[in-house]
Design a protein around this motif. Sequence first.
Motif, PDB file in Angstrom:
ATOM      1  N   ALA A  67       0.803  -1.217   0.000  1.00 50.57           N
ATOM      2  CA  ALA A  67       0.000   0.000   0.000  1.00 50.57           C
ATOM      3  C   ALA A  67       0.836   1.267   0.000  1.00 50.57           C
ATOM      4  N   ASP A  68       2.150   1.122   0.052  1.00 49.20           N
ATOM      5  CA  ASP A  68       3.072   2.261   0.068  1.00 49.20           C
ATOM      6  C   ASP A  68       3.591   2.473  -1.357  1.00 49.20           C
ATOM      7  N   GLU A  69       3.190   3.571  -1.961  1.00 46.10           N
ATOM      8  CA  GLU A  69       3.545   3.784  -3.368  1.00 46.10           C
ATOM      9  C   GLU A  69       5.051   3.887  -3.576  1.00 46.10           C
ATOM     10  N   GLY A 104      -2.365 -10.088   0.295  1.00 46.36           N
ATOM     11  CA  GLY A 104      -3.652  -9.760   0.890  1.00 46.36           C
ATOM     12  C   GLY A 104      -3.750 -10.302   2.306  1.00 46.36           C
ATOM     13  N   ILE A 105      -4.701  -9.770   3.059  1.00 50.01           N
ATOM     14  CA  ILE A 105      -4.977 -10.266   4.393  1.00 50.01           C
ATOM     15  C   ILE A 105      -6.462 -10.589   4.495  1.00 50.01           C
ATOM     16  N   THR A 119      -4.521  -2.916   2.856  1.00 51.15           N
ATOM     17  CA  THR A 119      -3.730  -3.948   2.180  1.00 51.15           C
ATOM     18  C   THR A 119      -4.407  -4.460   0.917  1.00 51.15           C
ATOM     19  N   ASN A 120      -5.671  -4.838   1.032  1.00 49.47           N
ATOM     20  CA  ASN A 120      -6.335  -5.533  -0.073  1.00 49.47           C
ATOM     21  C   ASN A 120      -6.773  -4.608  -1.202  1.00 49.47           C
ATOM     22  N   LEU A 121      -7.236  -3.410  -0.853  1.00 44.65           N
ATOM     23  CA  LEU A 121      -7.742  -2.508  -1.887  1.00 44.65           C
ATOM     24  C   LEU A 121      -6.714  -1.452  -2.276  1.00 44.65           C
ATOM     25  N   ARG A 122      -6.237  -0.681  -1.303  1.00 40.11           N
ATOM     26  CA  ARG A 122      -5.208   0.302  -1.648  1.00 40.11           C
ATOM     27  C   ARG A 122      -3.967  -0.400  -2.209  1.00 40.11           C
ATOM     28  N   GLY A 123      -3.589  -1.536  -1.594  1.00 40.01           N
ATOM     29  CA  GLY A 123      -2.430  -2.272  -2.099  1.00 40.01           C
ATOM     30  C   GLY A 123      -2.609  -2.704  -3.543  1.00 40.01           C
ATOM     31  N   ALA A 124      -3.790  -3.233  -3.862  1.00 37.51           N
ATOM     32  CA  ALA A 124      -4.058  -3.640  -5.249  1.00 37.51           C
ATOM     33  C   ALA A 124      -4.024  -2.445  -6.183  1.00 37.51           C
ATOM     34  N   PHE A 125      -4.535  -1.308  -5.704  1.00 37.74           N
ATOM     35  CA  PHE A 125      -4.517  -0.106  -6.546  1.00 37.74           C
ATOM     36  C   PHE A 125      -3.087   0.361  -6.795  1.00 37.74           C
ATOM     37  N   VAL A 126      -2.281   0.420  -5.739  1.00 37.87           N
ATOM     38  CA  VAL A 126      -0.897   0.889  -5.883  1.00 37.87           C
ATOM     39  C   VAL A 126      -0.114  -0.014  -6.828  1.00 37.87           C
ATOM     40  N   VAL A 127      -0.239  -1.327  -6.648  1.00 38.56           N
ATOM     41  CA  VAL A 127       0.485  -2.264  -7.520  1.00 38.56           C
ATOM     42  C   VAL A 127      -0.032  -2.171  -8.951  1.00 38.56           C
ATOM     43  N   SER A 128      -1.338  -2.061  -9.101  1.00 37.86           N
ATOM     44  CA  SER A 128      -1.916  -1.935 -10.451  1.00 37.86           C
ATOM     45  C   SER A 128      -1.465  -0.647 -11.124  1.00 37.86           C
ATOM     46  N   GLN A 129      -1.385   0.418 -10.361  1.00 37.30           N
ATOM     47  CA  GLN A 129      -0.940   1.699 -10.915  1.00 37.30           C
ATOM     48  C   GLN A 129       0.493   1.609 -11.422  1.00 37.30           C
ATOM     49  N   GLN A 130       1.378   1.029 -10.596  1.00 35.96           N
ATOM     50  CA  GLN A 130       2.759   0.856 -11.036  1.00 35.96           C
ATOM     51  C   GLN A 130       2.835  -0.074 -12.244  1.00 35.96           C
ATOM     52  N   ALA A 131       2.040  -1.156 -12.212  1.00 33.57           N
ATOM     53  CA  ALA A 131       2.056  -2.098 -13.330  1.00 33.57           C
ATOM     54  C   ALA A 131       1.573  -1.441 -14.613  1.00 33.57           C
ATOM     55  N   ALA A 132       0.544  -0.605 -14.509  1.00 35.56           N
ATOM     56  CA  ALA A 132       0.023   0.080 -15.695  1.00 35.56           C
ATOM     57  C   ALA A 132       1.083   0.987 -16.316  1.00 35.56           C
ATOM     58  N   ARG A 133       1.965   1.511 -15.498  1.00 33.75           N
ATOM     59  CA  ARG A 133       3.031   2.389 -15.983  1.00 33.75           C
ATOM     60  C   ARG A 133       4.250   1.611 -16.479  1.00 33.75           C
ATOM     61  N   ARG A 134       4.463   0.390 -15.958  1.00 33.96           N
ATOM     62  CA  ARG A 134       5.735  -0.294 -16.145  1.00 33.96           C
ATOM     63  C   ARG A 134       5.678  -1.535 -17.022  1.00 33.96           C
ATOM     64  N   VAL A 135       4.592  -2.285 -17.002  1.00 37.59           N
ATOM     65  CA  VAL A 135       4.559  -3.568 -17.722  1.00 37.59           C
ATOM     66  C   VAL A 135       4.765  -3.337 -19.209  1.00 37.59           C
ATOM     67  N   ARG A 136       5.602  -4.156 -19.799  1.00 37.94           N
ATOM     68  CA  ARG A 136       5.964  -3.988 -21.202  1.00 37.94           C
ATOM     69  C   ARG A 136       4.865  -4.490 -22.139  1.00 37.94           C
ATOM     70  N   THR A 137       4.910  -4.010 -23.364  1.00 42.45           N
ATOM     71  CA  THR A 137       3.970  -4.454 -24.398  1.00 42.45           C
ATOM     72  C   THR A 137       3.962  -5.976 -24.488  1.00 42.45           C
TER      73      THR A 137
END
Length: 245
Positions: free
Chosen positions: A66-68, A93-94, A114-132
Motif C-alpha cells: 500500500a506504500d507507493e 492480501g490479508i 492492504t487488499n484494496l489500496r495495495g491492489a490499486f498501488v500495484v496496479s498503478q505501477q504495473a500500468a506504468r511499467r509492464v511492457r507491451t
Amino acid sequence: MADRTPRVALVTGGSGGIGKAVVERLAADGFAVGMHYAGNQAKADALAAQISDSGGRAVTVAGDVADEGAMETAFDDVEAAFGGVDVAVNTAGIMALSPVADYDLEQFDRIVRTNLRGAFVVSQQAARRVRTGGAIINFSTSVTRSRFPGYGPYVATKAAVEALTLILARELRGKDITVNTVAPGPTATPLFLDGKDEESIGALAQAPPLERLGQPEDIAEAVAFLAGPARWINGQTLFANGGLA
C-alpha cells in the motif's frame, strides 16, 4: 533467430501460500521472477535460492504493497535485475473474518489498506511499467459469489479489486497488455485455514463438485495461463474454484 530473453514477472506476496506456488510455477515456465515479501525475508530468500539452484533466476524485493514509494522501488529493483517487467501478479492480501455488526473498524481500515489500496498501488505501477505484450493479474475471491457470512469486509475489498481490474483493462486499450483477476475458491493455505475448525474445513472441502479444497498449485496454474498463452482473455474474472457456485 527467436528471442530467448526470459520474460519477467513480479509477484507480490510471493513468499507464502498461493504467492509461493505462483513464483514456483512461473519460474518453472521460464520466467525470471521478482519475489515480493512484506515481512518474512528468510522465507523469501530461501525460495529465491531454491529457484536459482534449479537453474532459474529470482530476486527478492520488500515493502508494504500500500506504500507507493515502496512499490515503485520494488518495480525499479526488478527492472534493474532483469531489464523490465512483463507480468505483475498481485497475490498479497490479508483476511480477517467477522460479522459486519461486530467488525472492528481498525481491522477494517487495515484490510482496506492492504487488499484494496495495495491492489490499486500495484496496479498503478504495473500500468506504468509492464511492457507491451504483458499481463497484470490481480486477486479476488469466489466468496464474491458464494457470499458466506462473516466475509463481508474481505469480500467488499475483493469486489472492488474486480471492478478496478475490469476498468484498467479498458484504460490500457492499444498497449497489448491484458488485465484480469483470479478468484480462488477454498484453497488450502495458512490464510484460509487459520481460525477454522475441522468441521468447517470439511464442509468447505465438500462444497465444490470436485469435493476437495483447492491447492495453491491449482491457482498457480490459472495464473500461468493468464500470464502466458491467454492473450485473448482480457478484462475478466477467472473463478478457480472447482465448480463452486
